[in-house]
Motif scaffolding. Structure first.
Motif, PDB file in Angstrom:
ATOM      1  N   ASP A  63       0.662  -1.217   0.144  1.00  0.00           N
ATOM      2  CA  ASP A  63       0.011  -0.001   0.088  1.00  0.00           C
ATOM      3  C   ASP A  63       0.879   1.195  -0.076  1.00  0.00           C
ATOM      4  O   ASP A  63       2.148   1.308   0.044  1.00  0.00           O
ATOM      5  N   GLU A  64       0.189   2.371   0.040  1.00  0.00           N
ATOM      6  CA  GLU A  64       1.144   3.594  -0.158  1.00  0.00           C
ATOM      7  C   GLU A  64       1.984   3.884   0.947  1.00  0.00           C
ATOM      8  O   GLU A  64       3.040   4.582   0.717  1.00  0.00           O
ATOM      9  N   ALA A  65       1.610   3.601   2.168  1.00  0.00           N
ATOM     10  CA  ALA A  65       2.337   3.746   3.384  1.00  0.00           C
ATOM     11  C   ALA A  65       3.343   2.610   3.492  1.00  0.00           C
ATOM     12  O   ALA A  65       4.371   2.888   4.148  1.00  0.00           O
ATOM     13  N   GLY A  66       3.462   1.673   2.755  1.00  0.00           N
ATOM     14  CA  GLY A  66       4.468   0.836   2.396  1.00  0.00           C
ATOM     15  C   GLY A  66       4.469  -0.408   3.681  1.00  0.00           C
ATOM     16  O   GLY A  66       5.537  -1.098   4.007  1.00  0.00           O
ATOM     17  N   THR A  67       3.412  -0.304   4.376  1.00  0.00           N
ATOM     18  CA  THR A  67       3.359  -1.102   5.709  1.00  0.00           C
ATOM     19  C   THR A  67       2.449  -2.199   5.513  1.00  0.00           C
ATOM     20  O   THR A  67       2.258  -3.015   6.470  1.00  0.00           O
ATOM     21  N   GLY A  68       1.668  -2.406   4.471  1.00  0.00           N
ATOM     22  CA  GLY A  68       0.702  -3.555   4.369  1.00  0.00           C
ATOM     23  C   GLY A  68       0.576  -3.720   3.215  1.00  0.00           C
ATOM     24  O   GLY A  68       1.173  -3.082   2.073  1.00  0.00           O
ATOM     25  N   PRO A  69      -0.346  -4.777   2.677  1.00  0.00           N
ATOM     26  CA  PRO A  69      -0.916  -5.656   3.612  1.00  0.00           C
ATOM     27  C   PRO A  69       0.311  -6.563   4.279  1.00  0.00           C
ATOM     28  O   PRO A  69       1.540  -6.761   3.589  1.00  0.00           O
ATOM     29  N   ALA A  70       0.040  -7.271   5.428  1.00  0.00           N
ATOM     30  CA  ALA A  70       1.031  -8.053   6.033  1.00  0.00           C
ATOM     31  C   ALA A  70       1.874  -9.029   5.268  1.00  0.00           C
ATOM     32  O   ALA A  70       2.914  -9.067   5.597  1.00  0.00           O
ATOM     33  N   TRP A  71       0.807  -9.993   4.669  1.00  0.00           N
ATOM     34  CA  TRP A  71       1.434 -11.032   3.756  1.00  0.00           C
ATOM     35  C   TRP A  71       2.772 -10.392   2.896  1.00  0.00           C
ATOM     36  O   TRP A  71       3.575 -10.834   2.796  1.00  0.00           O
ATOM     37  N   THR A  72       2.187  -9.284   2.215  1.00  0.00           N
ATOM     38  CA  THR A  72       3.139  -8.475   1.162  1.00  0.00           C
ATOM     39  C   THR A  72       4.583  -8.174   1.898  1.00  0.00           C
ATOM     40  O   THR A  72       5.591  -8.312   1.347  1.00  0.00           O
ATOM     41  N   THR A  73       4.293  -7.675   3.112  1.00  0.00           N
ATOM     42  CA  THR A  73       5.490  -6.946   3.765  1.00  0.00           C
ATOM     43  C   THR A  73       6.555  -8.165   3.980  1.00  0.00           C
ATOM     44  O   THR A  73       7.781  -8.038   3.881  1.00  0.00           O
ATOM     45  N   ALA A  74       5.907  -9.371   4.250  1.00  0.00           N
ATOM     46  CA  ALA A  74       6.743 -10.671   4.701  1.00  0.00           C
ATOM     47  C   ALA A  74       7.467 -11.011   3.173  1.00  0.00           C
ATOM     48  O   ALA A  74       8.661 -11.472   3.116  1.00  0.00           O
ATOM     49  N   PHE A  75       6.718 -11.119   2.126  1.00  0.00           N
ATOM     50  CA  PHE A  75       6.986 -11.289   0.793  1.00  0.00           C
ATOM     51  C   PHE A  75       8.155 -10.168   0.389  1.00  0.00           C
ATOM     52  O   PHE A  75       9.051 -10.754  -0.298  1.00  0.00           O
ATOM     53  N   ALA A  76       8.017  -9.248   0.706  1.00  0.00           N
ATOM     54  CA  ALA A  76       9.058  -8.150   0.473  1.00  0.00           C
ATOM     55  C   ALA A  76      10.468  -8.362   1.003  1.00  0.00           C
ATOM     56  O   ALA A  76      11.311  -8.385   0.310  1.00  0.00           O
ATOM     57  N   VAL A  77      10.522  -9.177   1.944  1.00  0.00           N
ATOM     58  CA  VAL A  77      11.612  -9.447   2.883  1.00  0.00           C
ATOM     59  C   VAL A  77      12.261 -10.512   2.155  1.00  0.00           C
ATOM     60  O   VAL A  77      13.476 -10.554   1.640  1.00  0.00           O
ATOM     61  N   HIS A  78      11.507 -11.544   1.625  1.00  0.00           N
ATOM     62  CA  HIS A  78      11.887 -12.727   0.982  1.00  0.00           C
ATOM     63  C   HIS A  78      12.467 -12.317  -0.416  1.00  0.00           C
ATOM     64  O   HIS A  78      13.538 -12.724  -0.814  1.00  0.00           O
ATOM     65  N   ILE A  79      11.847 -11.356  -0.941  1.00  0.00           N
ATOM     66  CA  ILE A  79      12.475 -10.816  -2.306  1.00  0.00           C
ATOM     67  C   ILE A  79      13.803 -10.176  -1.963  1.00  0.00           C
ATOM     68  O   ILE A  79      14.638 -10.192  -2.888  1.00  0.00           O
ATOM     69  N   LEU A  80      13.858  -9.327  -0.972  1.00  0.00           N
ATOM     70  CA  LEU A  80      14.957  -8.733  -0.550  1.00  0.00           C
ATOM     71  C   LEU A  80      16.162  -9.426  -0.480  1.00  0.00           C
ATOM     72  O   LEU A  80      17.304  -9.299  -0.933  1.00  0.00           O
ATOM     73  N   VAL A  81      15.779 -10.575   0.259  1.00  0.00           N
ATOM     74  CA  VAL A  81      16.878 -11.633   0.712  1.00  0.00           C
ATOM     75  C   VAL A  81      17.335 -12.576  -0.520  1.00  0.00           C
ATOM     76  O   VAL A  81      18.555 -12.836  -0.591  1.00  0.00           O
ATOM     77  N   ASN A  82      16.123 -12.749  -1.514  1.00  0.00           N
ATOM     78  CA  ASN A  82      16.668 -13.860  -2.459  1.00  0.00           C
ATOM     79  C   ASN A  82      16.901 -13.275  -3.778  1.00  0.00           C
ATOM     80  O   ASN A  82      17.097 -14.062  -4.600  1.00  0.00           O
ATOM     81  N   THR A  83      16.678 -12.039  -4.237  1.00  0.00           N
ATOM     82  CA  THR A  83      17.062 -11.566  -5.439  1.00  0.00           C
ATOM     83  C   THR A  83      17.987 -10.307  -5.206  1.00  0.00           C
ATOM     84  O   THR A  83      18.079  -9.848  -4.335  1.00  0.00           O
ATOM     85  N   GLN A  84      18.643 -10.486  -6.298  1.00  0.00           N
ATOM     86  CA  GLN A  84      19.742  -9.237  -6.244  1.00  0.00           C
ATOM     87  C   GLN A  84      19.002  -7.691  -6.943  1.00  0.00           C
ATOM     88  O   GLN A  84      19.646  -6.662  -6.123  1.00  0.00           O
ATOM     89  N   GLN A  85      17.881  -7.866  -7.490  1.00  0.00           N
ATOM     90  CA  GLN A  85      17.168  -6.451  -7.949  1.00  0.00           C
ATOM     91  C   GLN A  85      16.007  -6.188  -7.609  1.00  0.00           C
ATOM     92  O   GLN A  85      15.418  -5.157  -8.180  1.00  0.00           O
ATOM     93  N   GLY A  86      15.453  -7.238  -7.185  1.00  0.00           N
ATOM     94  CA  GLY A  86      13.885  -7.373  -6.923  1.00  0.00           C
ATOM     95  C   GLY A  86      13.439  -6.332  -5.799  1.00  0.00           C
ATOM     96  O   GLY A  86      14.131  -6.098  -4.836  1.00  0.00           O
ATOM     97  N   SER A  87      12.028  -6.143  -5.920  1.00  0.00           N
ATOM     98  CA  SER A  87      11.629  -5.280  -4.852  1.00  0.00           C
ATOM     99  C   SER A  87       9.912  -5.561  -4.927  1.00  0.00           C
ATOM    100  O   SER A  87       9.487  -5.533  -5.873  1.00  0.00           O
TER     101      SER A  87
END
Ligand SMILES: C[S@@+](CC[C@H](N)C(=O)[O-])C[C@H]1O[C@@H](n2cnc3c(N)ncnc32)[C@H](O)[C@@H]1O
Length: 200
Positions: free
Chosen positions: A143-167
């Motif tokens: 969302d615009e605040a960057g703090t939700g939805p909850a599942w996506t914030t967890a997925f964002a961490v996964h993307i950060l850790v497991n890809t070089q350039q994703g987000s």
């Protein structure tokens, strides 16, 4: 991605997710009357198959890397849709996408790429559409605040850790790609999940 750092969600995972969500997504998009769909980064072809099953007049092209299309070939054959689902091997960041199409679907491909790569790809999608065509982006947006939805914030961490350039991008950023590419009637069709633009 791009051959550098594949995500840990496998293509088989994608296929299973797509088998569940594809038919519902196809119905919700109300594509009646559209005849040519490009499923960009279409993986095993599950969305293309689901869309063709929902819309009998639709023909789809699954564009993906050559190795991935081996799985798509089998999936399409199993569904008995070889006459309506074409396979187009290539790298969508480098190669021509073909067309013109009435609908371009980008489902769960943009979170592996940089902001600028996505901007360029959305522009390329614009170029491959016929006038009046729609580009649909289905992804896991913040969302615009960057703090939700909850599942996506967890997925964002996964993307950060497991890809070089994703987000995980925000909905507003996806709408920005569409507007900058020249699309009109840019809308968030489903909250933090589906955005769409129309080519004038
Ligand atoms: C997470 S899967 C999504 C599959 C499908 N769109 C779905 O929603 O189930 C990402 C897909 O993008 C493809 N892909 C990634 N980079 C690509 C590129 N540069 N050119 C073509 N396909 C690419 C991968 O091979 C993979 O099939």
């Amino acid at each position: 991605m791009n051959g550098q750092n594949p995500p840990r969600i496998s293509l088989v995972d994608c296929r299973l997710i797509g088998q569940q969500s594809g038919p519902d997504l196809a119905k919700r998009l109300k594509l009646g009357g559209r005849e040519r769909l490009l499923d960009l980064g279409g993986g095993a072809g599950t969305n293309a198959i689901a869309f063709c099953q929902v819309y009998p007049e639709l023909h789809a092209t699954v564009f993906d890397l050559p190795a991935t299309l081996k799985l798509a070939e089998k999936t399409v054959k199993d569904a008995g849709l070889e006459s309506r689902v074409a396979l187009h091997p290539g790298d969508f960041n480098r190669d021509h996408l073909g067309g013109p199409y009435d609908v371009v679907l980008m489902s769960d491909i943009l979170h592996y790429q940089t902001f600028q790569m996505n901007q360029d790809l959305v522009k390329k999608g614009f170029g491959s559409l016929a006038p009046g065509g729609r580009l649909v982006i289905k992804d896991r947006f913040l969302d615009e605040a960057g703090t939700g939805p909850a599942w996506t914030t967890a997925f964002a961490v996964h993307i950060l850790v497991n890809t070089q350039q994703g987000s995980c991008y925000r909905v507003g950023q996806a709408m920005q790609w569409l507007q900058a590419a020249g699309f009109v009637s840019v809308v968030e069709l489903e909250k933090t999940a589906v955005v769409q633009g129309t080519k004038p």
